[in-house]
Scaffold this motif. Sequence first.
Motif, PDB file in Angstrom:
ATOM      1  N   LEU B 192       0.823  -1.220   0.000  1.00 43.91           N
ATOM      2  CA  LEU B 192       0.000   0.000   0.000  1.00 43.91           C
ATOM      3  C   LEU B 192       0.848   1.258   0.000  1.00 43.91           C
ATOM      4  O   LEU B 192       1.939   1.298   0.584  1.00 43.91           O
ATOM      5  CB  LEU B 192      -0.904   0.002   1.240  1.00 43.91           C
ATOM      6  CG  LEU B 192      -2.102  -0.952   1.161  1.00 43.91           C
ATOM      7  CD1 LEU B 192      -2.624  -1.266   2.545  1.00 43.91           C
ATOM      8  CD2 LEU B 192      -3.211  -0.338   0.305  1.00 43.91           C
ATOM      9  N   GLU B 193       0.351   2.279  -0.653  1.00 44.52           N
ATOM     10  CA  GLU B 193       0.980   3.588  -0.597  1.00 44.52           C
ATOM     11  C   GLU B 193       0.933   4.113   0.849  1.00 44.52           C
ATOM     12  O   GLU B 193       0.119   3.664   1.659  1.00 44.52           O
ATOM     13  CB  GLU B 193       0.197   4.579  -1.484  1.00 44.52           C
ATOM     14  CG  GLU B 193       0.126   4.200  -2.948  1.00 44.52           C
ATOM     15  CD  GLU B 193       1.270   4.781  -3.762  1.00 44.52           C
ATOM     16  OE1 GLU B 193       2.081   5.549  -3.211  1.00 44.52           O
ATOM     17  OE2 GLU B 193       1.352   4.464  -4.956  1.00 44.52           O
ATOM     18  N   ALA B 194       1.804   5.092   1.134  1.00 50.51           N
ATOM     19  CA  ALA B 194       1.802   5.703   2.467  1.00 50.51           C
ATOM     20  C   ALA B 194       0.393   6.193   2.807  1.00 50.51           C
ATOM     21  O   ALA B 194      -0.089   6.019   3.929  1.00 50.51           O
ATOM     22  CB  ALA B 194       2.798   6.860   2.509  1.00 50.51           C
ATOM     23  N   ASP B 195      -0.294   6.783   1.846  1.00 51.71           N
ATOM     24  CA  ASP B 195      -1.714   7.100   2.005  1.00 51.71           C
ATOM     25  C   ASP B 195      -2.498   6.015   1.263  1.00 51.71           C
ATOM     26  O   ASP B 195      -2.640   6.065   0.039  1.00 51.71           O
ATOM     27  CB  ASP B 195      -2.024   8.473   1.413  1.00 51.71           C
ATOM     28  CG  ASP B 195      -3.528   8.744   1.387  1.00 51.71           C
ATOM     29  OD1 ASP B 195      -4.299   7.912   1.921  1.00 51.71           O
ATOM     30  OD2 ASP B 195      -3.915   9.783   0.832  1.00 51.71           O
ATOM     31  N   PRO B 196      -3.021   5.029   1.993  1.00 54.96           N
ATOM     32  CA  PRO B 196      -3.640   3.870   1.321  1.00 54.96           C
ATOM     33  C   PRO B 196      -4.818   4.259   0.438  1.00 54.96           C
ATOM     34  O   PRO B 196      -5.170   3.519  -0.482  1.00 54.96           O
ATOM     35  CB  PRO B 196      -4.108   2.977   2.471  1.00 54.96           C
ATOM     36  CG  PRO B 196      -3.563   3.542   3.715  1.00 54.96           C
ATOM     37  CD  PRO B 196      -3.071   4.923   3.452  1.00 54.96           C
ATOM     38  N   ASN B 197      -5.424   5.410   0.731  1.00 48.10           N
ATOM     39  CA  ASN B 197      -6.583   5.818  -0.063  1.00 48.10           C
ATOM     40  C   ASN B 197      -6.215   6.065  -1.529  1.00 48.10           C
ATOM     41  O   ASN B 197      -7.058   5.968  -2.416  1.00 48.10           O
ATOM     42  CB  ASN B 197      -7.234   7.064   0.537  1.00 48.10           C
ATOM     43  CG  ASN B 197      -8.642   7.256   0.003  1.00 48.10           C
ATOM     44  OD1 ASN B 197      -9.394   6.292  -0.093  1.00 48.10           O
ATOM     45  ND2 ASN B 197      -8.972   8.475  -0.376  1.00 48.10           N
ATOM     46  N   LEU B 198      -4.946   6.394  -1.787  1.00 47.84           N
ATOM     47  CA  LEU B 198      -4.496   6.514  -3.183  1.00 47.84           C
ATOM     48  C   LEU B 198      -4.748   5.207  -3.917  1.00 47.84           C
ATOM     49  O   LEU B 198      -5.154   5.202  -5.078  1.00 47.84           O
ATOM     50  CB  LEU B 198      -3.009   6.869  -3.235  1.00 47.84           C
ATOM     51  CG  LEU B 198      -2.634   8.304  -2.871  1.00 47.84           C
ATOM     52  CD1 LEU B 198      -1.118   8.474  -2.869  1.00 47.84           C
ATOM     53  CD2 LEU B 198      -3.266   9.286  -3.853  1.00 47.84           C
ATOM     54  N   ASP B 199      -4.504   4.091  -3.258  1.00 46.17           N
ATOM     55  CA  ASP B 199      -4.773   2.786  -3.863  1.00 46.17           C
ATOM     56  C   ASP B 199      -6.253   2.418  -3.750  1.00 46.17           C
ATOM     57  O   ASP B 199      -6.956   2.368  -4.753  1.00 46.17           O
ATOM     58  CB  ASP B 199      -3.928   1.688  -3.179  1.00 46.17           C
ATOM     59  CG  ASP B 199      -2.461   1.747  -3.568  1.00 46.17           C
ATOM     60  OD1 ASP B 199      -2.182   1.929  -4.767  1.00 46.17           O
ATOM     61  OD2 ASP B 199      -1.610   1.592  -2.683  1.00 46.17           O
ATOM     62  N   VAL B 200      -6.688   2.142  -2.503  1.00 45.19           N
ATOM     63  CA  VAL B 200      -8.012   1.529  -2.331  1.00 45.19           C
ATOM     64  C   VAL B 200      -9.147   2.504  -2.608  1.00 45.19           C
ATOM     65  O   VAL B 200     -10.278   2.092  -2.857  1.00 45.19           O
ATOM     66  CB  VAL B 200      -8.164   0.886  -0.930  1.00 45.19           C
ATOM     67  CG1 VAL B 200      -7.139  -0.216  -0.764  1.00 45.19           C
ATOM     68  CG2 VAL B 200      -8.064   1.931   0.174  1.00 45.19           C
ATOM     69  N   GLY B 201      -8.863   3.795  -2.586  1.00 46.80           N
ATOM     70  CA  GLY B 201      -9.882   4.779  -2.940  1.00 46.80           C
ATOM     71  C   GLY B 201     -10.005   4.963  -4.437  1.00 46.80           C
ATOM     72  O   GLY B 201     -10.858   5.734  -4.906  1.00 46.80           O
ATOM     73  N   GLY B 202      -9.133   4.314  -5.203  1.00 47.82           N
ATOM     74  CA  GLY B 202      -9.221   4.389  -6.659  1.00 47.82           C
ATOM     75  C   GLY B 202      -8.550   5.617  -7.259  1.00 47.82           C
ATOM     76  O   GLY B 202      -8.611   5.823  -8.476  1.00 47.82           O
ATOM     77  N   ILE B 203      -7.885   6.408  -6.427  1.00 45.50           N
ATOM     78  CA  ILE B 203      -7.322   7.672  -6.920  1.00 45.50           C
ATOM     79  C   ILE B 203      -6.177   7.420  -7.901  1.00 45.50           C
ATOM     80  O   ILE B 203      -6.130   7.989  -8.992  1.00 45.50           O
ATOM     81  CB  ILE B 203      -6.856   8.542  -5.733  1.00 45.50           C
ATOM     82  CG1 ILE B 203      -8.069   8.895  -4.863  1.00 45.50           C
ATOM     83  CG2 ILE B 203      -6.146   9.805  -6.227  1.00 45.50           C
ATOM     84  CD1 ILE B 203      -7.705   9.496  -3.524  1.00 45.50           C
ATOM     85  N   ASP B 204      -5.254   6.563  -7.499  1.00 50.37           N
ATOM     86  CA  ASP B 204      -4.117   6.233  -8.368  1.00 50.37           C
ATOM     87  C   ASP B 204      -4.611   5.685  -9.712  1.00 50.37           C
ATOM     88  O   ASP B 204      -4.166   6.123 -10.781  1.00 50.37           O
ATOM     89  CB  ASP B 204      -3.239   5.196  -7.644  1.00 50.37           C
ATOM     90  CG  ASP B 204      -2.216   4.564  -8.562  1.00 50.37           C
ATOM     91  OD1 ASP B 204      -1.188   5.191  -8.819  1.00 50.37           O
ATOM     92  OD2 ASP B 204      -2.482   3.441  -9.038  1.00 50.37           O
TER      93      ASP B 204
END
Lengths: 432, 432
Positions: B192-204
């Motif tokens: 996971l990225e340091a800010d997991p929301n980048l991954d699991v939030g679909g942002i990336d």
Amino acid sequence: MSAAPLRLGLAGLGTVGIGVVKIVQREAALIAARSGRPVTITAVSARDRTKNRDADLSGYAWETDPVALATRPDVDVFVEVMGGHEGPARAATEAAIAAGKDVVTANKALLAHHGQALALAAEAAGRTIRFEAAVAGGIPVIKALTEGLAGNRIRRVMGVMNGTCNYILTRMQAAGLPYETVFEEARQLGYLEADPNLDVGGIDAGHKLSLLAAIAFGTRVSFDAVELEGIGNVSIDDIRLADEMGYRIKLLGVAQLTGRGLEQRMTPCLVPAASPLGQLQGGTNMVVLEGDSVGQIVLRGPGAGEGPTASAVMADVIDLARGFRVPTFGLPAADLAAPVPARAATPAPYYLRMTLLDKPGALAKIATCLGDSGISIDQMRQINQPGDADNDAIVLIVTHKASPADIGHALTQFDRTGVLVDRPIAIRIEEV
Amino acid sequence: MSAAPLRLGLAGLGTVGIGVVKIVQREAALIAARSGRPVTITAVSARDRTKNRDADLSGYAWETDPVALATRPDVDVFVEVMGGHEGPARAATEAAIAAGKDVVTANKALLAHHGQALALAAEAAGRTIRFEAAVAGGIPVIKALTEGLAGNRIRRVMGVMNGTCNYILTRMQAAGLPYETVFEEARQLGYLEADPNLDVGGIDAGHKLSLLAAIAFGTRVSFDAVELEGIGNVSIDDIRLADEMGYRIKLLGVAQLTGRGLEQRMTPCLVPAASPLGQLQGGTNMVVLEGDSVGQIVLRGPGAGEGPTASAVMADVIDLARGFRVPTFGLPAADLAAPVPARAATPAPYYLRMTLLDKPGALAKIATCLGDSGISIDQMRQINQPGDADNDAIVLIVTHKASPADIGHALTQFDRTGVLVDRPIAIRIEEV
């Protein structure tokens, strides 16, 4: 758009040629925007001028002789979609290069036979030959290999690159029909080349593999060194039995550089049913590229047809309009190494099928032959055929990894046991 | 090799940066042969000079400030593998362009937020920004779209482009584990990225989709218009029930141009389990490109990691060494259209799951709501939960094609029936 147009001379007005005409006409504005300059057709050429064609050709000069077309001063790029590896296609391509034109071709046979000489001539003239449409139809695999993976040392290239063969094999499996029946269906559907052996003999796919191998390994095209085996001997029995063990039979091309040299083979292989290659249905093509840095890249798409092939031709044309000139085979032709052809020696598991006489100890004799050849057994199944009065037994064996030479040795030993009813079948299981 | 070398300034010495160093050093001869000139690294930059790194950097100048690196006179190409869409990455990229350098970047966030301004600046300076490594790791998808399919009008682009999300979803399915458990596993594995929301939030993944959409449709990057929904609400129940009906749940990006405008969405969707997207396991990425001439092209490969990402960076570098300069988004940035964002309105089948009170006529009320919303039912299943004392019934419905608006209307109507135990789940079934 003030830049000078890129002017095409189009030789061949079959399906692909007409597809190119349609895109150039319909998408003129889009292509000009993407290329930075217009792309136009100056002149066309085909055998029969009177034939009714599904496109308006009235704006183009007509040349009866493709050599005349290829050398016109108002042509910048010679687009060759006639086919044939000798005759007019070869003569016109040579003439185009001599006249200082770039060449875009869909002609895998021409390049498989004369690619090195043509590339040398083109590079001496400061020109290039692009051939995205020659391999795997609409899939941009030449570009992926030559440019997209240019930072990699390529380990292995694999592919299902003849849609007709894949159609026949998947149709045999789905319908439970023998080869001869499906071959006849394919002929009636117009899926086969005039010489069907180009398809079912693996020659067309072998041409394509030899072109990919040249780029992948920086070696001169050597189609003659491709081990070719067509699909004519693939039986519905093997398709069904392989299926029961979780495999599919594909006409699979594999090229890899080993310590002994360049292996190139286009042969029926088993692949896991759940793998991307195993899942491939009908006329779709798939190419697998393996690089030391990137790992495995899989490309899948339509392998033939007007739209897909014309799409690939136009990719090359737009590259040339943009001023991109990569050497024909990725490296300057003079720097391509002479390949050292190697018979396939990379070990793999094998699928063996044989019918044994109803004799005591028959199976033990076979197992002994395998052991004596240094081959160990992963799975063995004996199938009783209800209603077979002879009580002959069908035996299926999946071996652990063995070299082709060891498998050949074992098959020779089988012969000497006297327990075989007929010639055993051995098919490589490619690890994908 | 007499041609002048292409000199890189490399900002960022994490996994990807070190991967680039290794390829440049190990494959110097191969890259020079393929490019027609040597590729060298002049200088590097990273936050911490004292950190122990898995490569010999002694031959390179060290710059503490990436802006200083980007503007060095002995740097031709600024390679940015730092990350972050503001701060040093943005400042250094802007400085590089202002100093007349080409840029190769793996930074999807930077381009999703500032791509248009950066592309305009680069083109004003006669330079380009290449970003193969920013989308789908080692898969040469930017090249396929910008060049390989340049003769096509693109219909639709789809993709699974965040390996961590696909890992989580496939692991949930394989192990029958809930989201929270697998999320924690992924965190401990360092996925996971340091800010997991980048991954699991679909942002990336949304960043990547917005870049593909810009190229595909000739529109300015508009990440803000991507409909984003992460995987945090995907339940193991839905994964299991979808599986029983022959579907998989994927975080799927879809971009398409319709009569109403540009639809871009990155949301959990159902796809057929047997489709290439449905078969995709673990961290692997897949992009599907659909063009009017070519039909459907599927590209599959590793979406992250040192080797694959460095491979993509090197493809861009070698293109620049060969003198290929395609505009950043395929068309000159000034010619990119302002996108008209459209809420997803393309009809599709939907998967609906709800729990109904044990009341007579409950199911009939739901069916009536669907009918009143103009939605017809393809499949309906009622599942009795053994041991559920309430006798509440779980109902699964697969609809025929319906617009998102009609589905939204039906969900509102469901609420008014008074027969729902909790909030119903609606997931789009994307036709792939």
